[in-house]
Design a protein around this motif. Structure first.
Motif, PDB file in Angstrom:
ATOM      1  N   LYS A  31       0.862  -1.170   0.000  1.00  0.00           N
ATOM      2  CA  LYS A  31       0.000   0.000   0.000  1.00  0.00           C
ATOM      3  C   LYS A  31       0.908   1.232   0.000  1.00  0.00           C
ATOM      4  O   LYS A  31       1.783   1.354   0.855  1.00  0.00           O
ATOM      5  CB  LYS A  31      -0.897   0.005   1.227  1.00  0.00           C
ATOM      6  CG  LYS A  31      -1.902   1.139   1.241  1.00  0.00           C
ATOM      7  CD  LYS A  31      -2.769   1.098   2.480  1.00  0.00           C
ATOM      8  CE  LYS A  31      -3.761  -0.025   2.347  1.00  0.00           C
ATOM      9  NZ  LYS A  31      -4.770  -0.010   3.421  1.00  0.00           N
ATOM     10  N   VAL A  32       0.703   2.131  -0.959  1.00  0.00           N
ATOM     11  CA  VAL A  32       1.529   3.328  -1.072  1.00  0.00           C
ATOM     12  C   VAL A  32       0.673   4.540  -0.742  1.00  0.00           C
ATOM     13  O   VAL A  32      -0.356   4.782  -1.379  1.00  0.00           O
ATOM     14  CB  VAL A  32       2.128   3.463  -2.490  1.00  0.00           C
ATOM     15  CG1 VAL A  32       3.007   4.700  -2.569  1.00  0.00           C
ATOM     16  CG2 VAL A  32       2.920   2.220  -2.862  1.00  0.00           C
ATOM     17  N   THR A  33       1.096   5.295   0.265  1.00  0.00           N
ATOM     18  CA  THR A  33       0.422   6.516   0.660  1.00  0.00           C
ATOM     19  C   THR A  33       1.401   7.673   0.541  1.00  0.00           C
ATOM     20  O   THR A  33       2.556   7.473   0.136  1.00  0.00           O
ATOM     21  CB  THR A  33      -0.079   6.422   2.118  1.00  0.00           C
ATOM     22  OG1 THR A  33       1.057   6.338   2.993  1.00  0.00           O
ATOM     23  CG2 THR A  33      -0.978   5.212   2.330  1.00  0.00           C
ATOM     24  N   ALA A  34       0.985   8.848   0.929  1.00  0.00           N
ATOM     25  CA  ALA A  34       1.872  10.015   0.900  1.00  0.00           C
ATOM     26  C   ALA A  34       3.063   9.822   1.838  1.00  0.00           C
ATOM     27  O   ALA A  34       4.115  10.421   1.641  1.00  0.00           O
ATOM     28  CB  ALA A  34       1.102  11.273   1.285  1.00  0.00           C
ATOM     29  N   ARG A  35       2.943   8.958   2.840  1.00  0.00           N
ATOM     30  CA  ARG A  35       4.039   8.692   3.781  1.00  0.00           C
ATOM     31  C   ARG A  35       5.003   7.637   3.279  1.00  0.00           C
ATOM     32  O   ARG A  35       6.029   7.371   3.896  1.00  0.00           O
ATOM     33  CB  ARG A  35       3.468   8.261   5.118  1.00  0.00           C
ATOM     34  CG  ARG A  35       2.650   9.377   5.764  1.00  0.00           C
ATOM     35  CD  ARG A  35       2.142   8.964   7.092  1.00  0.00           C
ATOM     36  NE  ARG A  35       3.288   8.869   7.991  1.00  0.00           N
ATOM     37  CZ  ARG A  35       3.208   8.458   9.225  1.00  0.00           C
ATOM     38  NH1 ARG A  35       2.061   8.075   9.703  1.00  0.00           N
ATOM     39  NH2 ARG A  35       4.282   8.406   9.979  1.00  0.00           N
ATOM     40  N   GLY A  36       4.660   6.963   2.164  1.00  0.00           N
ATOM     41  CA  GLY A  36       5.549   5.958   1.592  1.00  0.00           C
ATOM     42  C   GLY A  36       4.881   4.599   1.524  1.00  0.00           C
ATOM     43  O   GLY A  36       3.733   4.427   1.917  1.00  0.00           O
ATOM     44  N   PRO A  37       5.615   3.594   1.041  1.00  0.00           N
ATOM     45  CA  PRO A  37       5.057   2.250   0.897  1.00  0.00           C
ATOM     46  C   PRO A  37       5.104   1.445   2.200  1.00  0.00           C
ATOM     47  O   PRO A  37       6.025   1.591   2.998  1.00  0.00           O
ATOM     48  CB  PRO A  37       5.956   1.611  -0.158  1.00  0.00           C
ATOM     49  CG  PRO A  37       7.257   2.320  -0.012  1.00  0.00           C
ATOM     50  CD  PRO A  37       6.922   3.724   0.422  1.00  0.00           C
ATOM     51  N   ASN A  38       4.095   0.626   2.410  1.00  0.00           N
ATOM     52  CA  ASN A  38       4.036  -0.315   3.531  1.00  0.00           C
ATOM     53  C   ASN A  38       3.586  -1.649   2.985  1.00  0.00           C
ATOM     54  O   ASN A  38       2.740  -1.706   2.096  1.00  0.00           O
ATOM     55  CB  ASN A  38       3.032   0.144   4.591  1.00  0.00           C
ATOM     56  CG  ASN A  38       3.504   1.369   5.315  1.00  0.00           C
ATOM     57  OD1 ASN A  38       4.527   1.348   5.960  1.00  0.00           O
ATOM     58  ND2 ASN A  38       2.757   2.451   5.198  1.00  0.00           N
ATOM     59  N   ALA A  39       4.117  -2.733   3.535  1.00  0.00           N
ATOM     60  CA  ALA A  39       3.762  -4.060   3.049  1.00  0.00           C
ATOM     61  C   ALA A  39       3.561  -5.010   4.219  1.00  0.00           C
ATOM     62  O   ALA A  39       4.264  -4.930   5.222  1.00  0.00           O
ATOM     63  CB  ALA A  39       4.867  -4.600   2.140  1.00  0.00           C
ATOM     64  N   VAL A  40       2.576  -5.909   4.058  1.00  0.00           N
ATOM     65  CA  VAL A  40       2.334  -6.984   5.014  1.00  0.00           C
ATOM     66  C   VAL A  40       2.053  -8.240   4.197  1.00  0.00           C
ATOM     67  O   VAL A  40       1.119  -8.275   3.404  1.00  0.00           O
ATOM     68  CB  VAL A  40       1.138  -6.677   5.939  1.00  0.00           C
ATOM     69  CG1 VAL A  40       0.892  -7.843   6.879  1.00  0.00           C
ATOM     70  CG2 VAL A  40       1.360  -5.401   6.722  1.00  0.00           C
ATOM     71  N   CYS A  41       2.854  -9.264   4.400  1.00  0.00           N
ATOM     72  CA  CYS A  41       2.672 -10.517   3.684  1.00  0.00           C
ATOM     73  C   CYS A  41       1.488 -11.271   4.279  1.00  0.00           C
ATOM     74  O   CYS A  41       1.434 -11.497   5.494  1.00  0.00           O
ATOM     75  CB  CYS A  41       3.935 -11.377   3.766  1.00  0.00           C
ATOM     76  SG  CYS A  41       3.754 -12.972   2.922  1.00  0.00           S
ATOM     77  N   ARG A  42       0.554 -11.652   3.441  1.00  0.00           N
ATOM     78  CA  ARG A  42      -0.619 -12.392   3.906  1.00  0.00           C
ATOM     79  C   ARG A  42      -0.280 -13.846   4.210  1.00  0.00           C
ATOM     80  O   ARG A  42      -1.035 -14.531   4.889  1.00  0.00           O
ATOM     81  CB  ARG A  42      -1.716 -12.333   2.858  1.00  0.00           C
ATOM     82  CG  ARG A  42      -2.302 -10.957   2.724  1.00  0.00           C
ATOM     83  CD  ARG A  42      -3.465 -10.954   1.765  1.00  0.00           C
ATOM     84  NE  ARG A  42      -4.008  -9.612   1.668  1.00  0.00           N
ATOM     85  CZ  ARG A  42      -4.261  -8.999   0.537  1.00  0.00           C
ATOM     86  NH1 ARG A  42      -4.040  -9.611  -0.611  1.00  0.00           N
ATOM     87  NH2 ARG A  42      -4.750  -7.779   0.536  1.00  0.00           N
ATOM     88  N   HIS A  43       0.862 -14.319   3.726  1.00  0.00           N
ATOM     89  CA  HIS A  43       1.237 -15.722   3.927  1.00  0.00           C
ATOM     90  C   HIS A  43       1.998 -15.939   5.242  1.00  0.00           C
ATOM     91  O   HIS A  43       1.636 -16.784   6.045  1.00  0.00           O
ATOM     92  CB  HIS A  43       2.067 -16.216   2.738  1.00  0.00           C
ATOM     93  CG  HIS A  43       2.375 -17.667   2.778  1.00  0.00           C
ATOM     94  ND1 HIS A  43       3.583 -18.152   3.234  1.00  0.00           N
ATOM     95  CD2 HIS A  43       1.642 -18.745   2.442  1.00  0.00           C
ATOM     96  CE1 HIS A  43       3.572 -19.455   3.174  1.00  0.00           C
ATOM     97  NE2 HIS A  43       2.403 -19.854   2.696  1.00  0.00           N
TER      98      HIS A  43
END
Length: 64
Positions: free
Chosen positions: A27-39
């Motif tokens: 997910k990319v917002t104005a604060r930068g990218p964040n990621a969470v692996c669903r696996h």
């Protein structure tokens, strides 16, 4: 001048999780990218750089 987007954008990096190599939603917002692996549950902030060959995704030393 840097253009800042106020809207949120969501992407999936195929085989992008640095831990289990599952597809990684980002997910990319104005604060930068964040990621969470669903696996496997890995959470992090991937670094996304535009190059002449496309996008380059890196994770820094914390992903090792």
């Amino acid at each position: 001048m840097t253009e800042v987007h106020s809207e949120t954008r969501e992407y999936t990096i195929p085989e992008g999780c640095p831990v289990c190599e599952a597809d990684l939603p980002v997910k990319v917002t104005a604060r930068g990218p964040n990621a969470v692996c669903r696996h496997c549950g890995w959470m992090g902030r991937p670094f996304i750089t535009v190059t002449h060959q496309g996008l380059r995704v890196s994770y820094g030393s914390a992903a090792a």
